[in-house]
Design a protein around this motif. Structure first.
Motif, mmCIF file in Angstrom:
data_model
loop_
_atom_site.group_PDB
_atom_site.id
_atom_site.type_symbol
_atom_site.label_atom_id
_atom_site.label_comp_id
_atom_site.label_asym_id
_atom_site.label_seq_id
_atom_site.Cartn_x
_atom_site.Cartn_y
_atom_site.Cartn_z
ATOM 1 N N MET A 173 0.853 -1.173 0.000
ATOM 2 C CA MET A 173 0.000 0.000 0.000
ATOM 3 C C MET A 173 0.897 1.234 0.000
ATOM 4 O O MET A 173 1.845 1.329 0.765
ATOM 5 N N SER A 174 0.597 2.188 -0.841
ATOM 6 C CA SER A 174 1.390 3.394 -0.966
ATOM 7 C C SER A 174 0.793 4.515 -0.122
ATOM 8 O O SER A 174 -0.399 4.805 -0.208
ATOM 9 N N ALA A 175 1.622 5.127 0.704
ATOM 10 C CA ALA A 175 1.161 6.240 1.536
ATOM 11 C C ALA A 175 1.300 7.536 0.742
ATOM 12 O O ALA A 175 2.319 7.786 0.118
ATOM 13 N N ARG A 176 0.265 8.350 0.773
ATOM 14 C CA ARG A 176 0.272 9.621 0.067
ATOM 15 C C ARG A 176 0.074 10.736 1.076
ATOM 16 O O ARG A 176 -0.511 10.533 2.129
ATOM 17 N N SER A 177 0.526 11.911 0.741
ATOM 18 C CA SER A 177 0.361 13.044 1.626
ATOM 19 C C SER A 177 -0.461 14.122 0.929
ATOM 20 O O SER A 177 -0.518 14.194 -0.293
ATOM 21 N N ILE A 178 -1.096 14.953 1.737
ATOM 22 C CA ILE A 178 -1.946 16.026 1.250
ATOM 23 C C ILE A 178 -1.257 17.343 1.573
ATOM 24 O O ILE A 178 -0.880 17.586 2.717
ATOM 25 N N LYS A 179 -1.079 18.205 0.574
ATOM 26 C CA LYS A 179 -0.462 19.509 0.801
ATOM 27 C C LYS A 179 -1.519 20.453 1.363
ATOM 28 O O LYS A 179 -2.593 20.612 0.785
ATOM 29 N N VAL A 180 -1.197 21.049 2.512
ATOM 30 C CA VAL A 180 -2.122 21.973 3.164
ATOM 31 C C VAL A 180 -1.379 23.240 3.545
ATOM 32 O O VAL A 180 -0.165 23.243 3.715
ATOM 33 N N LYS A 181 -2.124 24.322 3.681
ATOM 34 C CA LYS A 181 -1.595 25.593 4.150
ATOM 35 C C LYS A 181 -2.420 26.005 5.359
ATOM 36 O O LYS A 181 -3.651 25.940 5.325
ATOM 37 N N VAL A 182 -1.754 26.409 6.430
ATOM 38 C CA VAL A 182 -2.456 26.832 7.635
ATOM 39 C C VAL A 182 -2.971 28.253 7.405
ATOM 40 O O VAL A 182 -2.199 29.167 7.097
ATOM 41 N N VAL A 183 -4.295 28.434 7.545
ATOM 42 C CA VAL A 183 -4.925 29.722 7.310
ATOM 43 C C VAL A 183 -5.148 30.448 8.628
ATOM 44 O O VAL A 183 -4.875 31.642 8.746
ATOM 45 N N LYS A 184 -5.627 29.728 9.647
ATOM 46 C CA LYS A 184 -5.972 30.332 10.927
ATOM 47 C C LYS A 184 -5.773 29.302 12.027
ATOM 48 O O LYS A 184 -6.059 28.119 11.838
ATOM 49 N N GLU A 185 -5.293 29.767 13.178
ATOM 50 C CA GLU A 185 -5.102 28.877 14.323
ATOM 51 C C GLU A 185 -5.805 29.461 15.540
ATOM 52 O O GLU A 185 -5.705 30.647 15.793
ATOM 53 N N THR A 186 -6.509 28.604 16.271
ATOM 54 C CA THR A 186 -7.063 28.965 17.567
ATOM 55 C C THR A 186 -6.557 27.933 18.568
ATOM 56 O O THR A 186 -5.819 27.024 18.205
ATOM 57 N N SER A 187 -6.981 28.072 19.809
ATOM 58 C CA SER A 187 -6.499 27.136 20.823
ATOM 59 C C SER A 187 -7.009 25.718 20.598
ATOM 60 O O SER A 187 -6.361 24.762 20.985
ATOM 61 N N SER A 188 -8.163 25.569 19.964
ATOM 62 C CA SER A 188 -8.735 24.228 19.797
ATOM 63 C C SER A 188 -8.792 23.747 18.353
ATOM 64 O O SER A 188 -8.903 22.546 18.110
ATOM 65 N N THR A 189 -8.721 24.651 17.371
ATOM 66 C CA THR A 189 -8.821 24.238 15.969
ATOM 67 C C THR A 189 -7.753 24.907 15.112
ATOM 68 O O THR A 189 -7.223 25.956 15.450
ATOM 69 N N VAL A 190 -7.477 24.262 13.989
ATOM 70 C CA VAL A 190 -6.593 24.813 12.970
ATOM 71 C C VAL A 190 -7.383 24.794 11.668
ATOM 72 O O VAL A 190 -7.891 23.751 11.271
ATOM 73 N N THR A 191 -7.508 25.950 11.024
ATOM 74 C CA THR A 191 -8.183 26.008 9.737
ATOM 75 C C THR A 191 -7.125 25.865 8.666
ATOM 76 O O THR A 191 -6.159 26.625 8.629
ATOM 77 N N ILE A 192 -7.303 24.862 7.807
ATOM 78 C CA ILE A 192 -6.324 24.589 6.759
ATOM 79 C C ILE A 192 -6.950 24.802 5.390
ATOM 80 O O ILE A 192 -8.163 24.721 5.223
ATOM 81 N N MET A 193 -6.090 25.105 4.424
ATOM 82 C CA MET A 193 -6.504 25.198 3.025
ATOM 83 C C MET A 193 -5.951 23.975 2.332
ATOM 84 O O MET A 193 -4.735 23.747 2.326
ATOM 85 N N LEU A 194 -6.827 23.139 1.794
ATOM 86 C CA LEU A 194 -6.405 21.962 1.035
ATOM 87 C C LEU A 194 -6.002 22.450 -0.354
ATOM 88 O O LEU A 194 -6.847 22.906 -1.127
#
Length: 56
Positions: free
Chosen positions: A1-22
């Protein structure tokens, strides 16, 4: 099985969540901080762009 990665950019960070751009889908998505850090450590997410995430 081949492992793949997803490129993301961090848009916003809070103490409980991270908003990412796929980068391949051009969509924003909030992710719980625990899950985000776990996925980066596993190699599922590759963070691109100017944001610097602390992995220690």
């Amino acid at each position: 099985m081949s492992a793949r990665s997803i490129k993301v950019k961090v848009v916003k960070e809070t103490s409980s969540t991270v908003t990412i751009m796929l980068m391949s889908l051009n969509r924003k998505m909030p992710v719980p901080r625990e899950d985000f850090e776990k996925r980066v450590k596993q190699g599922l997410y590759v963070v691109v762009g100017g944001e610097n995430t602390d992995t220690e």
